[in-house]
Design an enzyme around this catalytic site. Sequence first.
Site, PDB file in Angstrom:
ATOM      1  N   LYS A  96       0.813  -1.223   0.000  1.00 57.15           N
ATOM      2  CA  LYS A  96       0.000   0.000   0.000  1.00 57.15           C
ATOM      3  C   LYS A  96       0.848   1.275   0.000  1.00 57.15           C
ATOM      4  O   LYS A  96       0.431   2.300  -0.537  1.00 57.15           O
ATOM      5  CB  LYS A  96      -0.928   0.010   1.219  1.00 57.15           C
ATOM      6  CG  LYS A  96      -1.974  -1.082   1.215  1.00 57.15           C
ATOM      7  CD  LYS A  96      -3.017  -0.875   0.145  1.00 57.15           C
ATOM      8  CE  LYS A  96      -4.169  -1.869   0.251  1.00 57.15           C
ATOM      9  NZ  LYS A  96      -5.102  -1.744  -0.897  1.00 57.15           N
ATOM     10  N   GLU A 118      -9.994   5.482   3.333  1.00 61.52           N
ATOM     11  CA  GLU A 118     -10.721   4.360   3.921  1.00 61.52           C
ATOM     12  C   GLU A 118      -9.708   3.272   4.207  1.00 61.52           C
ATOM     13  O   GLU A 118      -8.657   3.227   3.572  1.00 61.52           O
ATOM     14  CB  GLU A 118     -11.766   3.841   2.927  1.00 61.52           C
ATOM     15  CG  GLU A 118     -11.206   2.920   1.826  1.00 61.52           C
ATOM     16  CD  GLU A 118     -10.274   3.599   0.827  1.00 61.52           C
ATOM     17  OE1 GLU A 118     -10.311   4.845   0.725  1.00 61.52           O
ATOM     18  OE2 GLU A 118      -9.506   2.891   0.156  1.00 61.52           O
ATOM     19  N   SER A 385       1.803  -9.721  -0.562  1.00 57.63           N
ATOM     20  CA  SER A 385       1.505  -8.284  -0.569  1.00 57.63           C
ATOM     21  C   SER A 385       1.618  -7.629   0.801  1.00 57.63           C
ATOM     22  O   SER A 385       1.792  -6.427   0.905  1.00 57.63           O
ATOM     23  CB  SER A 385       0.117  -8.047  -1.150  1.00 57.63           C
ATOM     24  OG  SER A 385      -0.840  -8.806  -0.438  1.00 57.63           O
TER      25      SER A 385
END
Lengths: 401, 272
Positions: A96, A118, A385
Amino acid sequence: MPKEQPAVTAPDARGRFGEFGGRYVPETLMHAIEELEQAYEEARQDPSFQSEFQYLLHYFAGRPTPLYHARRLSEHLGGAQIYLKREDLLHTGAHKINNCLGQGLLAVRMGKTRLIAETGAGQHGVATATVAALLGLQCRVYMGDEDMARQSPNVFRMRLLGTEVVGVSSGAKTLKDAINEGMRDWVTNVENTHYLMGSVLGPHPYPMMVREFQRVIGQEARRQILEATGKLPDCLFACVGGGSNSIGLFYDFIPDQEVKMVGVEAGGRSLHLGDHAARFAGGSPGVLHGTYTYILQTADGLISNTHSVSAGLDYPAVGPEHAALYRQGRVEYTYANDEEALEAAQILARMEGIIPALESSHALAEVIKRAPQAGRKKVFIVNLSGRGDKDLGIFQSAGIL
Amino acid sequence: MDTGVTSRIGSKFRELGEQKAKGLIIYVTAGDPALEATGELLEAIERGGADIIELGVPFSDPLADGPIIQRASERALQGGTTLRKVMQALPGWRKRVSVPLVLFSYYNPILQYGLENFARDASEAGADGVLAVDLTPEESESYVQTLRKWNLDTIFLASPTSTDERLERVASVSTGFLYLISRTGVTGERKEIAANTRPLIQRTRKFTRLPLAVGFGLSTPQQIHAVEELADAAVVGSAVVRAIEERFSAEGAAAIEKYIRWLKQGTGSSPA
């Protein structure tokens, strides 16, 4: 399904990947979205923006991430050679941060003083809070009450970073509801606020822009696997929530027709509507949160609640570019259920000494199913990830610890 | 764009213009608190003096709405109200009131109903116009064509953040009236009228001769009066929905009628 059509490489001027994508938002946001598109196009061609972005990816986030040959796991499964793209080693613990650095720099460039986001699993929220601290921006993160409870370590991390975490108690109290609340904030404070969307979702240009900020995963992996094995991989695996880590890994391999790609959605408890987040298994095209894509919905067009053991995959829509890749048949989409993901996480922990996020564990679960059937010369890459520290509470409540 | 067809909405504004009067548009969520109550509420709202009624179709993810209309949507959805149920009930409601009815919905329920089926059923059931809150002019081509074919007015939103270029685009796809959002933000009551309401009205006038209605945040006759110095109509939504939430079950539809009558004072004319 038709095969071997030219790959989708960019959305058209209206932000459409084939028939999917577009812009479905209240008029109040349209000007901000047009401004964002223009600012992004300018930044993309500006060497000083690019060099700052590359600098931060390298020195702040820790890129490039290793492509690690998981030899014990490969041996244990007895088939394909498995390589892990170690996005879990990045600062903040997941892919991210790539996107947050890009959008954070863009927000500063646009003169915005406040970030909102969010978050589901909290990984995007932590990455946003981190970038806000780094760039000196105010930050507020919306998170469903249910997710705040099950991913509480990330709530504390965000607060420590100076971000205000606002719990959302509407709907299923998960990611979808957090996005609703984020959009309401944005529509109110659009003049000074940038909405830092965490995945390849939302109105154009978000799906394209977030993909571009995440492409580095696949660019590195392609170079690294060629160095390591002298050939392209046989198959790529990634979990698909909104779809940013998967599109990030897949994108630069799309023209390589010999490379198969598998996106793994959350199969949850069962395939009854409300029990899972497998949009391609149980969804149909519709509009949610600004984009036309595959969504889980009722016959009346109401958006369905979802369930997954993994908060980051617990969402009823998928990025529109994935919908286009699905239609083309370029990417195969499947799902792993809660139990399989929990099991896969434990296998990786014990075989390789790596605790994966439950999101990434869905991709691992699929690899665990397929690797034994593949020959020992086959090469699989799986996008690891995120790391799994945040999920210890879920393992505990599942009776595993 | 003027299609030349006289819609019920067009006639209403012409009538108001002839009387040198300003309009009162009232929003109510269909199915709140129950589908059976909506007909009675529509009658009360008309008797109270509403010139046009916006009928909200409840949606699972009302991201443009504040807490009051969110709660109304939840109540309506819990009672099983869907776009299909609204369409089935609409012919009955149409018989009970004569004011123009505008369906106010998020886009996905309309899309899943099917544009053609939706336009036909809405038109045959007696709706006069439609506003899809998250449908931008850019994505509206087949929607506008289909609704026009069935003589439904297509109402779009304009915002203080809309550039002149966008106002022109919004005006070009609108019929019936334009709905100007008085301020950025979600629906809900506000104490004051935003300073940028007046410039928005003035800027929009450059691009259209359609009637201009102003909404978002209005809840008193004084506010209605203030926006109607420049606009043709005022829209009141959340304040009415809150009145229904607080008073309907105890005091019945008469309380809502009285409330609308009070708001109507802001327009400078009293109900017939």
